[in-house]
Design a protein around this motif. Structure first.
Motif, PDB file in Angstrom:
ATOM      1  N   MET A  71       0.846  -1.187   0.000  1.00 25.07           N
ATOM      2  CA  MET A  71       0.000   0.000   0.000  1.00 25.07           C
ATOM      3  C   MET A  71       0.885   1.242   0.000  1.00 25.07           C
ATOM      4  O   MET A  71       1.881   1.305   0.696  1.00 25.07           O
ATOM      5  CB  MET A  71      -0.906   0.011   1.230  1.00 25.07           C
ATOM      6  N   ILE A  72       0.468   2.257  -0.790  1.00 29.81           N
ATOM      7  CA  ILE A  72       1.219   3.503  -0.870  1.00 29.81           C
ATOM      8  C   ILE A  72       0.542   4.561  -0.010  1.00 29.81           C
ATOM      9  O   ILE A  72      -0.658   4.783  -0.124  1.00 29.81           O
ATOM     10  CB  ILE A  72       1.334   3.993  -2.324  1.00 29.81           C
ATOM     11  N   GLU A  73       1.333   5.204   0.842  1.00 32.32           N
ATOM     12  CA  GLU A  73       0.852   6.338   1.626  1.00 32.32           C
ATOM     13  C   GLU A  73       1.356   7.614   0.973  1.00 32.32           C
ATOM     14  O   GLU A  73       2.370   7.607   0.276  1.00 32.32           O
ATOM     15  CB  GLU A  73       1.367   6.246   3.059  1.00 32.32           C
ATOM     16  N   GLN A  74       0.645   8.722   1.204  1.00 33.58           N
ATOM     17  CA  GLN A  74       1.042   9.967   0.566  1.00 33.58           C
ATOM     18  C   GLN A  74       0.596  11.170   1.388  1.00 33.58           C
ATOM     19  O   GLN A  74      -0.238  11.060   2.284  1.00 33.58           O
ATOM     20  CB  GLN A  74       0.442  10.065  -0.835  1.00 33.58           C
ATOM     21  N   SER A  75       1.179  12.330   1.068  1.00 29.19           N
ATOM     22  CA  SER A  75       0.780  13.574   1.710  1.00 29.19           C
ATOM     23  C   SER A  75      -0.616  13.964   1.229  1.00 29.19           C
ATOM     24  O   SER A  75      -1.168  13.346   0.308  1.00 29.19           O
ATOM     25  CB  SER A  75       1.791  14.677   1.380  1.00 29.19           C
ATOM     26  N   ASN A  76      -1.199  14.989   1.846  1.00 27.83           N
ATOM     27  CA  ASN A  76      -2.569  15.383   1.512  1.00 27.83           C
ATOM     28  C   ASN A  76      -2.729  15.718   0.038  1.00 27.83           C
ATOM     29  O   ASN A  76      -3.779  15.461  -0.563  1.00 27.83           O
ATOM     30  CB  ASN A  76      -2.994  16.579   2.370  1.00 27.83           C
ATOM     31  N   SER A  77      -1.720  16.291  -0.547  1.00 28.38           N
ATOM     32  CA  SER A  77      -1.743  16.576  -1.988  1.00 28.38           C
ATOM     33  C   SER A  77      -0.419  16.118  -2.587  1.00 28.38           C
ATOM     34  O   SER A  77       0.614  16.150  -1.916  1.00 28.38           O
ATOM     35  CB  SER A  77      -1.948  18.071  -2.252  1.00 28.38           C
ATOM     36  N   ILE A  78      -0.448  15.675  -3.829  1.00 27.84           N
ATOM     37  CA  ILE A  78       0.784  15.234  -4.498  1.00 27.84           C
ATOM     38  C   ILE A  78       0.868  15.787  -5.924  1.00 27.84           C
ATOM     39  O   ILE A  78       1.526  15.214  -6.778  1.00 27.84           O
ATOM     40  CB  ILE A  78       0.896  13.694  -4.541  1.00 27.84           C
ATOM     41  N   GLY A  79       0.177  16.901  -6.162  1.00 31.65           N
ATOM     42  CA  GLY A  79       0.169  17.466  -7.515  1.00 31.65           C
ATOM     43  C   GLY A  79       1.555  17.804  -8.027  1.00 31.65           C
ATOM     44  O   GLY A  79       1.928  17.437  -9.144  1.00 31.65           O
ATOM     45  N   ALA A  80       2.337  18.502  -7.201  1.00 33.84           N
ATOM     46  CA  ALA A  80       3.687  18.882  -7.625  1.00 33.84           C
ATOM     47  C   ALA A  80       4.584  17.657  -7.754  1.00 33.84           C
ATOM     48  O   ALA A  80       5.378  17.548  -8.700  1.00 33.84           O
ATOM     49  CB  ALA A  80       4.290  19.878  -6.624  1.00 33.84           C
ATOM     50  N   LEU A  81       4.464  16.720  -6.823  1.00 32.69           N
ATOM     51  CA  LEU A  81       5.266  15.499  -6.876  1.00 32.69           C
ATOM     52  C   LEU A  81       4.911  14.674  -8.100  1.00 32.69           C
ATOM     53  O   LEU A  81       5.801  14.161  -8.793  1.00 32.69           O
ATOM     54  CB  LEU A  81       5.047  14.680  -5.602  1.00 32.69           C
ATOM     55  N   ALA A  82       3.620  14.545  -8.386  1.00 29.03           N
ATOM     56  CA  ALA A  82       3.192  13.778  -9.560  1.00 29.03           C
ATOM     57  C   ALA A  82       3.724  14.408 -10.837  1.00 29.03           C
ATOM     58  O   ALA A  82       4.164  13.707 -11.762  1.00 29.03           O
ATOM     59  CB  ALA A  82       1.665  13.689  -9.600  1.00 29.03           C
ATOM     60  N   GLY A  83       3.694  15.748 -10.900  1.00 31.92           N
ATOM     61  CA  GLY A  83       4.214  16.430 -12.078  1.00 31.92           C
ATOM     62  C   GLY A  83       5.704  16.206 -12.238  1.00 31.92           C
ATOM     63  O   GLY A  83       6.201  16.014 -13.355  1.00 31.92           O
ATOM     64  N   ALA A  84       6.429  16.217 -11.108  1.00 32.78           N
ATOM     65  CA  ALA A  84       7.874  15.996 -11.158  1.00 32.78           C
ATOM     66  C   ALA A  84       8.192  14.569 -11.584  1.00 32.78           C
ATOM     67  O   ALA A  84       9.127  14.328 -12.356  1.00 32.78           O
ATOM     68  CB  ALA A  84       8.491  16.284  -9.791  1.00 32.78           C
ATOM     69  N   LEU A  85       7.415  13.593 -11.100  1.00 34.48           N
ATOM     70  CA  LEU A  85       7.631  12.203 -11.498  1.00 34.48           C
ATOM     71  C   LEU A  85       7.335  12.009 -12.985  1.00 34.48           C
ATOM     72  O   LEU A  85       8.026  11.257 -13.675  1.00 34.48           O
ATOM     73  CB  LEU A  85       6.751  11.276 -10.663  1.00 34.48           C
TER      74      LEU A  85
END
Length: 223
Positions: A1-15
């Motif tokens: 299972m993957i845990e994440q911060s409340n938002s990951i918009g910037a991280l998703a864009g960087a990935l």
């Protein structure tokens, strides 16, 4: 299972920006028991660390152990403060002719390699039982017959002591500003028989950036 911060918009864009430059890890180790090759933890790190750093992403891996099992947690942290992580729990093998500490260390390395490769979506193996006693299984006769010898691969490049995380991020950012990626530059250098940038001194990397800037019509290369 993957845990994440409340938002990951910037991280998703960087990935997403890092994905086109991500390559499978170099299979730099042979398993004498199974007669195949696999990528070591160092090779997986070498495949993903520079690409992620160029997008402001850092990798951290934490370990906990209790009652014969090890849990390795791999986290990707973005400069924005966003993060995502996933944990992998593995049993520590016993009675294999090695000490408890050696078995623990082997399992931790195995978990770090698998966890990091999975989080970054890179290939690191020919089989899922390639790492010593952890997860080992017998090969089927048909599989053995189908195997073909594979050409030897070069050792994973060694990093120069000056190639710190900060220096890596600075160098990759300079390349990106000039329209290049670390992998492109490293491939060009290797084709000429030169070492990868990570194995060079800081002065040599600065010389590479200066030459690329001159090629792009920027400031003349310093002499």
């Amino acid at each position: 299972m993957i845990e994440q911060s409340n938002s990951i918009g910037a991280l998703a864009g960087a990935l997403a920006a890092a994905a086109p430059n991500m390559r499978d890890a170099r299979k730099d180790r042979a398993n004498p028991h199974l007669k195949n090759r696999y990528a070591t933890l160092e090779a997986v790190l070498d495949a993903v660390r520079d690409v992620l750093a160029a997008q402001g992403i850092a990798v951290t891996q934490g370990v906990s152990a209790a009652q014969g099992v090890v849990t390795v947690t791999t986290q990707l942290s973005h400069s924005s403060g966003e993060w995502m992580r996933s944990s992998l729990t593995l049993p520590v093998p016993a009675g294999k002719g090695i000490s408890e500490v050696q078995a623990l260390g082997s399992t931790v390395t195995y978990g770090r390699r698998y966890g990091l490769a999975a989080m970054c979506g890179v290939g690191a193996e020919e089989r899922d039982d390639d790492d010593g006693d952890v997860g080992r299984g017998a090969k089927a006769p048909a599989q053995k017959a189908a195997e073909k010898p594979k050409p030897p691969e070069r050792e994973a490049p060694k990093h120069h002591e000056s190639f710190t995380s900060e220096e890596r991020a600075r160098f990759c950012a300079a390349l990106r500003d000039l329209g290049h990626t670390y992998d492109d530059v490293a491939s060009r250098l290797e084709a000429k028989g030169s070492p990868r940038p990570s194995a060079m001194t800081q002065k040599q990397r600065e010389s590479i950036v200066a030459k690329l800037r001159a090629e792009a019509g920027g400031a003349p290369e310093a002499r």
